[in-house]
Design a protein around this motif. Structure first.
Motif, PDB file in Angstrom:
ATOM      1  N   GLN B 338      -2.429   3.712  11.009  1.00  0.00           N
ATOM      2  CA  GLN B 338      -2.648   2.699   9.977  1.00  0.00           C
ATOM      3  C   GLN B 338      -1.624   2.967   8.859  1.00  0.00           C
ATOM      4  OE1 GLN B 338      -6.667   3.081   8.707  1.00  0.00           O
ATOM      5  NE2 GLN B 338      -6.550   1.341   7.330  1.00  0.00           N
ATOM      6  N   HIS B 339      -0.972   1.943   8.335  1.00  0.00           N
ATOM      7  CA  HIS B 339       0.083   2.218   7.354  1.00  0.00           C
ATOM      8  C   HIS B 339       0.187   1.150   6.272  1.00  0.00           C
ATOM      9  CE1 HIS B 339       1.703   0.088  10.849  1.00  0.00           C
ATOM     10  NE2 HIS B 339       2.406  -0.603   9.962  1.00  0.00           N
ATOM     11  N   VAL B 340       0.707   1.571   5.130  1.00  0.00           N
ATOM     12  CA  VAL B 340       0.839   0.697   3.959  1.00  0.00           C
ATOM     13  C   VAL B 340       2.158   1.018   3.264  1.00  0.00           C
ATOM     14  CG1 VAL B 340      -0.168   0.095   1.719  1.00  0.00           C
ATOM     15  CG2 VAL B 340      -1.650   0.709   3.600  1.00  0.00           C
ATOM     16  N   LEU B 341       2.779  -0.021   2.691  1.00  0.00           N
ATOM     17  CA  LEU B 341       4.014   0.175   1.916  1.00  0.00           C
ATOM     18  C   LEU B 341       3.689   0.186   0.424  1.00  0.00           C
ATOM     19  CD1 LEU B 341       6.208  -2.404   3.837  1.00  0.00           C
ATOM     20  CD2 LEU B 341       6.841  -0.011   3.552  1.00  0.00           C
ATOM     21  N   VAL B 342       4.350   1.047  -0.302  1.00  0.00           N
ATOM     22  CA  VAL B 342       4.240   1.051  -1.768  1.00  0.00           C
ATOM     23  C   VAL B 342       5.634   0.750  -2.309  1.00  0.00           C
ATOM     24  CG1 VAL B 342       3.801   2.464  -3.817  1.00  0.00           C
ATOM     25  CG2 VAL B 342       2.360   2.737  -1.792  1.00  0.00           C
ATOM     26  N   GLY B 343       5.727  -0.212  -3.206  1.00  0.00           N
ATOM     27  CA  GLY B 343       7.049  -0.545  -3.732  1.00  0.00           C
ATOM     28  C   GLY B 343       7.003  -0.986  -5.177  1.00  0.00           C
ATOM     29  N   ASN B 344       8.173  -1.104  -5.783  1.00  0.00           N
ATOM     30  CA  ASN B 344       8.256  -1.600  -7.159  1.00  0.00           C
ATOM     31  C   ASN B 344       8.633  -3.089  -7.099  1.00  0.00           C
ATOM     32  OD1 ASN B 344      11.131  -1.792  -6.855  1.00  0.00           O
ATOM     33  ND2 ASN B 344      11.243   0.434  -7.173  1.00  0.00           N
ATOM     34  N   PRO B 345       8.540  -3.801  -8.214  1.00  0.00           N
ATOM     35  CA  PRO B 345       8.821  -5.252  -8.186  1.00  0.00           C
ATOM     36  C   PRO B 345      10.227  -5.585  -7.670  1.00  0.00           C
ATOM     37  CG  PRO B 345       7.762  -4.626 -10.235  1.00  0.00           C
ATOM     38  CD  PRO B 345       8.055  -3.362  -9.521  1.00  0.00           C
ATOM     39  N   GLN B 346      11.188  -4.754  -8.026  1.00  0.00           N
ATOM     40  CA  GLN B 346      12.584  -4.990  -7.597  1.00  0.00           C
ATOM     41  C   GLN B 346      12.685  -4.963  -6.062  1.00  0.00           C
ATOM     42  OE1 GLN B 346      15.700  -4.811  -9.459  1.00  0.00           O
ATOM     43  NE2 GLN B 346      17.058  -4.530  -7.693  1.00  0.00           N
ATOM     44  N   ILE B 347      12.066  -3.967  -5.469  1.00  0.00           N
ATOM     45  CA  ILE B 347      12.107  -3.825  -4.011  1.00  0.00           C
ATOM     46  C   ILE B 347      11.337  -4.972  -3.343  1.00  0.00           C
ATOM     47  CG2 ILE B 347      11.374  -2.326  -2.072  1.00  0.00           C
ATOM     48  CD1 ILE B 347      13.875  -1.346  -3.618  1.00  0.00           C
ATOM     49  N   ALA B 348      10.198  -5.304  -3.943  1.00  0.00           N
ATOM     50  CA  ALA B 348       9.395  -6.406  -3.381  1.00  0.00           C
ATOM     51  C   ALA B 348      10.211  -7.698  -3.378  1.00  0.00           C
ATOM     52  CB  ALA B 348       8.118  -6.585  -4.195  1.00  0.00           C
ATOM     53  N   SER B 349      10.958  -7.886  -4.458  1.00  0.00           N
ATOM     54  CA  SER B 349      11.776  -9.090  -4.570  1.00  0.00           C
ATOM     55  C   SER B 349      12.934  -9.063  -3.561  1.00  0.00           C
ATOM     56  CB  SER B 349      12.296  -9.190  -6.007  1.00  0.00           C
ATOM     57  OG  SER B 349      13.386 -10.045  -6.069  1.00  0.00           O
ATOM     58  N   GLU B 350      13.601  -7.911  -3.462  1.00  0.00           N
ATOM     59  CA  GLU B 350      14.743  -7.814  -2.548  1.00  0.00           C
ATOM     60  C   GLU B 350      14.313  -7.951  -1.087  1.00  0.00           C
ATOM     61  OE1 GLU B 350      17.679  -4.987  -5.273  1.00  0.00           O
ATOM     62  OE2 GLU B 350      16.890  -4.183  -3.403  1.00  0.00           O
ATOM     63  N   SER B 351      13.067  -7.560  -0.799  1.00  0.00           N
ATOM     64  CA  SER B 351      12.608  -7.621   0.593  1.00  0.00           C
ATOM     65  C   SER B 351      12.534  -9.070   1.104  1.00  0.00           C
ATOM     66  CB  SER B 351      11.239  -6.940   0.727  1.00  0.00           C
ATOM     67  OG  SER B 351      10.262  -7.723   0.083  1.00  0.00           O
ATOM     68  N   GLN B 352      12.451 -10.013   0.155  1.00  0.00           N
ATOM     69  CA  GLN B 352      12.382 -11.421   0.554  1.00  0.00           C
ATOM     70  C   GLN B 352      13.722 -11.937   1.100  1.00  0.00           C
ATOM     71  OE1 GLN B 352       9.360 -13.023   0.515  1.00  0.00           O
ATOM     72  NE2 GLN B 352       8.790 -10.915  -0.016  1.00  0.00           N
ATOM     73  N   GLY B 353      14.773 -11.184   0.828  1.00  0.00           N
ATOM     74  CA  GLY B 353      16.104 -11.635   1.204  1.00  0.00           C
ATOM     75  C   GLY B 353      16.543 -11.256   2.609  1.00  0.00           C
ATOM     76  N   PHE B 354      15.738 -10.514   3.327  1.00  0.00           N
ATOM     77  CA  PHE B 354      16.122 -10.097   4.685  1.00  0.00           C
ATOM     78  C   PHE B 354      15.110 -10.616   5.701  1.00  0.00           C
ATOM     79  CE2 PHE B 354      17.771  -6.885   1.782  1.00  0.00           C
ATOM     80  CZ  PHE B 354      19.093  -6.745   2.204  1.00  0.00           C
ATOM     81  N   GLU B 355      15.609 -11.042   6.824  1.00  0.00           N
ATOM     82  CA  GLU B 355      14.745 -11.586   7.876  1.00  0.00           C
ATOM     83  C   GLU B 355      13.685 -10.564   8.298  1.00  0.00           C
ATOM     84  OE1 GLU B 355      13.293 -14.440  10.243  1.00  0.00           O
ATOM     85  OE2 GLU B 355      14.912 -14.686   8.779  1.00  0.00           O
TER      86      GLU B 355
END
Lengths: 172, 389
Positions: B338-355
């Motif tokens: 079972q797994h979960v990601l922890v990120g900051n707003p910048q990373i969350a935003s940048e993650s939207q840019g990759f397929e």
């Protein structure tokens, strides 16, 4: 065969001083300074054996010249020296007992006499060392026979004194 | 193979000093108190070197040496005399029988180790041979640099590590330091006057205590010729100025063969945490991936089934970081974790840019992630797995 008459008092003194300084510096990381020469015949001058509780190492040399050197250390300095040489704490040394101190002082004497006699060897007086032995006690005296010469020197090592007593056979 | 040193001396004190001198080296000390015992010990143990006194009871050193050299099975064992018998004539006489070296008492332990080190390849004894040193362990780093600003920069840059950085300006000070301490690594400026860095390198390499110590050359980037010279003579690594501290830290860790897994992997209350560094450089990602499989297997073996991928310190989500994360997520899926990601707003935003990452969702803190993992149906997990699948 060369005789000891060919060696001056000053040579004996500087040779012994070099030996003591070399051993103290190399093995105990201590500086030794020549203090004085003891003349046992002189009234008021203290013979080495008349001071407190002592551990005395002895090593002889035999060959072109024959002799014996006694190295006098007070028991406190002997214990401190042994602890340093063996890398032991005071408690560890106490557990190891007197035998450990005796062996350490025997080896310091061996090194001192070795350094002394090696200098004489290099002057042409070939001789070999004997096995060390140890005397322990207080208020004892070592009386040389009339057929030996005696030269006794005091050295200061920190707050302690070391006395060397050089007895040599007069030429055969 | 542990080397064997046979010490033959009637003085227990000397035998103890010999043992003391070699206690930090990977070798066994065998003792004998006279020539008879010495010959028996040599025949039984076949030592790699014999330290031999002359004046001893029962059988002296000269007789033992003569018998040893007359025995075809033992004659090749190197002998170093360690004796107070040092008159010129005695030395010549004994040397003729066949000895490798001659040490006259009184002697310093360093001299003894140095002379023996010329006969056998003494290796320092690892304090803990089973467990590799890790980045959490202390280490001593000697910096030989005549520019105090550089020493200061290294001290400041590495102050987050448990390493002690000791700066000296000259090779005399460096030699003095190495006599009293054993540095784990030496950084020396190649710009010291009179080719001092190369002189020091030679001294370090020929000293038994330091010959396995990694030595780095510090040099201005443009001084190509000096860099080549240092590489040719065997400097472990070259570090160019201006200094890249993370790169220096990585090089030091590698040279000291440190276990760096704690930088990326921890276990926090039955949860395995994979932490991405602030900057996911290719070297740091490679380092992390080296440990990924064994560390996750270790966690599974320990009964852990929850994983947090912690990206909250990561400054930029780029292809290097994404590739590493996809590998970690793939492994989680294969192992059924079972797994979960922890990120900051910048990373969350940048993650939207990759397929591959646009479907990722992030918890904002480790606590939130742990809470999510505690629920029967975690709301913040699984998505990246689907995205990466």
């Amino acid at each position: 065969m060369p005789t000891i008459d060919g060696i001056s008092d000053m040579v004996f003194r500087t040779t012994m001083t070099h030996a003591i300084q070399e051993v103290m510096r190399t093995m105990l990381n201590q500086r030794a300074d020549f203090h004085s020469e003891i003349d046992a015949r002189k009234p008021g001058d203290t013979t080495p054996e008349s001071t407190g509780s002592q551990i005395v190492g002895t090593v002889g040399f035999v060959g072109d010249i024959d002799g014996l050197i006694y190295l006098y250390l007070d028991t406190e300095f002997a214990a401190a020296s042994a602890a340093h040489l063996l890398g032991m704490t005071d408690d560890e040394l106490e557990q190891a007992g007197d035998e450990a101190i005796n062996d350490a002082i025997g080896e310091l004497t061996n090194m001192t006499v070795g350094t002394f006699k090696n200098q004489l060897c290099d002057r042409g007086y070939h001789c070999k060392l004997t096995i060390p032995s140890i005397l322990r006690g207080s208020n004892f005296s070592i009386e040389p026979t009339s057929s030996v010469t005696r030269r006794t020197y005091r050295f200061e090592v920190g707050n302690h004194r070391i006395v060397t007593d050089l007895l040599m056979k007069i030429d055969r | 193979m542990r080397y064997k040193i046979l010490t033959v001396d009637d003085s227990k004190t000397v035998r103890i000093i010999v043992k003391k001198a070699f206690r930090t080296f990977d070798c066994d000390i065998i003792e004998a108190s006279n020539g008879v015992e010495g010959l028996a010990g040599a025949a039984k143990e076949r030592p790699d070197v014999i330290l031999l006194d002359v004046t001893m009871p029962v059988m002296d050193g000269v007789e033992m040496l003569t018998k040893l050299k007359a025995d075809p099975a033992l004659r090749s064992i190197p002998v170093i005399m360690l004796t107070a018998e040092g008159g010129r004539e005695s030395v010549i006489k004994i040397a003729r029988i066949g000895v490798r070296d001659y040490i006259v008492k009184p002697f310093r332990e360093e001299v003894l180790v140095d002379k023996v080190g010329r006969v056998i390849d003494l290796k320092p004894l690892s304090e803990n041979p089973v467990k590799a040193k890790s980045i959490l362990d202390s280490a001593t780093i000697l910096v030989v640099e005549d520019k105090p600003a550089i020493v200061q920069q290294i001290q400041d840059g590495l102050k987050h590590t448990p390493w002690k950085i000791h700066g000296v300006a000259t090779i005399n000070e460096a030699v003095d330091f190495c006599t009293r301490n054993q540095p784990d690594i030496v950084l020396v400026s190649l710009s010291l006057p009179d080719d001092a860095a190369f002189t020091l390198f030679g001294l370090i390499c020929t000293n038994v205590k330091t010959k396995y110590t990694p030595v780095f050359g510090l040099v201005v980037k443009t001084e190509i010729q000096v860099q080549q010279q240092a590489q040719q003579i065997g400097f472990t690594s070259i570090v160019t100025k201006p200094l890249d501290i993370p790169d220096l830290e990585a090089k030091i860790s590698k040279a000291m063969n440190l276990d760096t897994s704690q930088r990326y992997f921890t276990t926090d209350q039955e949860v395995f945490v994979i932490k991405m560094p602030e900057i996911a450089s290719q070297s740091s990602v490679n380092e992390m991936l080296t440990y990924l499989k064994p560390k996750m297997a270790e966690a599974v073996d320990a009964g852990i089934c929850k994983v947090i991928l912690d990206l909250h310190e990561l400054k930029r989500l780029d292809v290097i970081a994404i590739k590493a994360l996809l590998q970690a997520l793939q492994l989680c899926r294969e192992l059924g974790l079972q797994h979960v990601l922890v990120g900051n707003p910048q990373i969350a935003s940048e993650s939207q840019g990759f397929e591959d990452t646009k479907s990722w969702t992030f918890a904002s803190s480790l606590e939130e992630a742990k809470g999510s993992l505690a629920r029967p149906s975690p709301s913040l997990s699984a998505q990246p797995v689907a995205a990466g699948a």
